[in-house]
Design an enzyme around this catalytic site. Structure first.
Site, PDB file in Angstrom:
ATOM      1  N   ARG A 113      -5.255   1.685   8.571  1.00 49.13           N
ATOM      2  CA  ARG A 113      -6.113   2.652   9.419  1.00 49.13           C
ATOM      3  C   ARG A 113      -5.480   2.562  11.018  1.00 49.13           C
ATOM      4  O   ARG A 113      -5.064   3.506  11.620  1.00 49.13           O
ATOM      5  CB  ARG A 113      -7.362   2.666   9.487  1.00 49.13           C
ATOM      6  CG  ARG A 113      -7.967   3.080   8.289  1.00 49.13           C
ATOM      7  CD  ARG A 113      -9.629   3.191   8.104  1.00 49.13           C
ATOM      8  NE  ARG A 113     -10.205   1.794   7.922  1.00 49.13           N
ATOM      9  CZ  ARG A 113     -11.101   1.240   8.780  1.00 49.13           C
ATOM     10  NH1 ARG A 113     -11.711   1.964   9.718  1.00 49.13           N
ATOM     11  NH2 ARG A 113     -11.613   0.021   8.510  1.00 49.13           N
ATOM     12  N   TYR A 171       0.784  -1.145   0.023  1.00 52.24           N
ATOM     13  CA  TYR A 171      -0.021  -0.016  -0.008  1.00 52.24           C
ATOM     14  C   TYR A 171       0.819   1.485   0.079  1.00 52.24           C
ATOM     15  O   TYR A 171       1.918   1.329   0.587  1.00 52.24           O
ATOM     16  CB  TYR A 171      -0.793  -0.013   1.520  1.00 52.24           C
ATOM     17  CG  TYR A 171      -1.734  -1.020   1.374  1.00 52.24           C
ATOM     18  CD1 TYR A 171      -2.943  -0.955   0.880  1.00 52.24           C
ATOM     19  CD2 TYR A 171      -1.396  -2.234   2.089  1.00 52.24           C
ATOM     20  CE1 TYR A 171      -4.027  -1.916   1.093  1.00 52.24           C
ATOM     21  CE2 TYR A 171      -2.452  -3.408   2.407  1.00 52.24           C
ATOM     22  CZ  TYR A 171      -3.892  -3.167   1.751  1.00 52.24           C
ATOM     23  OH  TYR A 171      -4.694  -4.293   1.900  1.00 52.24           O
TER      24      TYR A 171
END
Length: 273
Positions: free
Chosen positions: A185, A79
């Site tokens: 997150r 990511y």
């Protein structure tokens, strides 16, 4: 993304592995449903969920290739994205409003990079309450959106690589290579906590799953172009009266959408001469 070459013919019933670039605010199920209806695929599923406020590589398997979903999901993922330091939100991203602000301008580049080290390797991580983790048979995000509390157990995940690619406080850009089940997150929350200022995720792009890469993915527009011709006789039906389409409001993104609407309705400030 760059213009994509015309793909070879697909055999969706025999099985295909489709690489899609998930649009912002779409759920993974939104993409599956759209592709299924557009390409008239009977059997289809996705190999790894992306949050609505994430974009990037989403892998769909059709027909007999759906048997590979678990194998694909188990592969490492990469990511890129952005953390906003000095602010926290209940969802650890932009889905919910800021609930705490802390001064961050004392942080040095050396401190920002040193704080990465404890998160590389096998670590314990607690998923966000705003997630699809099940709590007593119910999705955690359903509990969170009711305003209720729930205890979510931590789990072990592996962070293979974690680096900062840009520092422009209060923002830092990052790249992460991690195992299945890692919540970026939660990594934002924990990284901000380690720095003593808090943080939340403002951008996330999945760039790779195993050997599958985002640069090889189809856009949703490219999927639309693959739509097969209507079955014989269907075109003879009288056309239905088209209704004006309303913008889609995706569940759970009310706050995010309100912020976007407010920004869009604010007139540009004229330059000072």
């Amino acid at each position: 993304m760059e213009e994509q070459p015309t793909p070879a013919p697909f055999d969706f019933e025999a099985g295909e592995v489709l690489l899609l670039d998930k649009p912002l605010t779409w759920t993974s199920f939104d993409v599956v449903r759209k592709v299924k209806n557009t390409l008239r695929i009977k059997k289809i599923g996705h190999a790894g969920t992306l949050d609505p406020l994430a974009t990037g590589l989403l892998i769909l398997c059709t027909g007999k290739k759906t048997k590979q979903i678990d194998l694909i999901q188990a592969q490492e993922k990469e990511y890129t994205g952005t953390f906003r330091l000095g602010q926290t939100t209940p969802s650890f991203d932009l889905e919910t409003p800021v609930d705490q602000e802390v001064t961050y301008d004392h942080l040095t580049e050396e401190e920002l990079r040193a704080a990465l080290a404890p998160f590389v390797g096998l670590i314990n991580q607690t998923p966000p309450l705003f997630s699809a983790v099940k709590v007593n048979g119910e999705r955690a995000y359903e509990v969170a959106r009711r305003g209720d509390e729930a205890e979510i157990k931590s789990k072990q995940v592996t962070i293979k690589e974690f680096e900062l690619t840009r520092i422009a406080l209060p923002e830092v850009d990052f790249r992460v290579v991690c195992s299945k089940g890692t919540y970026i997150r939660s990594l934002a929350r924990d990284y901000g906590a380690a720095l003593g200022v808090g943080a939340h995720l403002t951008k996330l792009v999945r760039t790779r799953i195993g050997e599958y890469r985002l640069e090889d993915a189809l856009s949703m527009e490219a999927v639309q172009a693959l739509r097969p011709p209507r079955p014989e006789g269907e075109a003879e039906r009288p056309p239905r009266q088209r209704r004006e389409r309303q913008p889609e409001r995706r569940t759970g993104l009310e706050y995010y959408q309100s912020q976007q609407d407010a920004a869009a309705s604010t007139p540009d400030t004229p330059p000072v001469s």
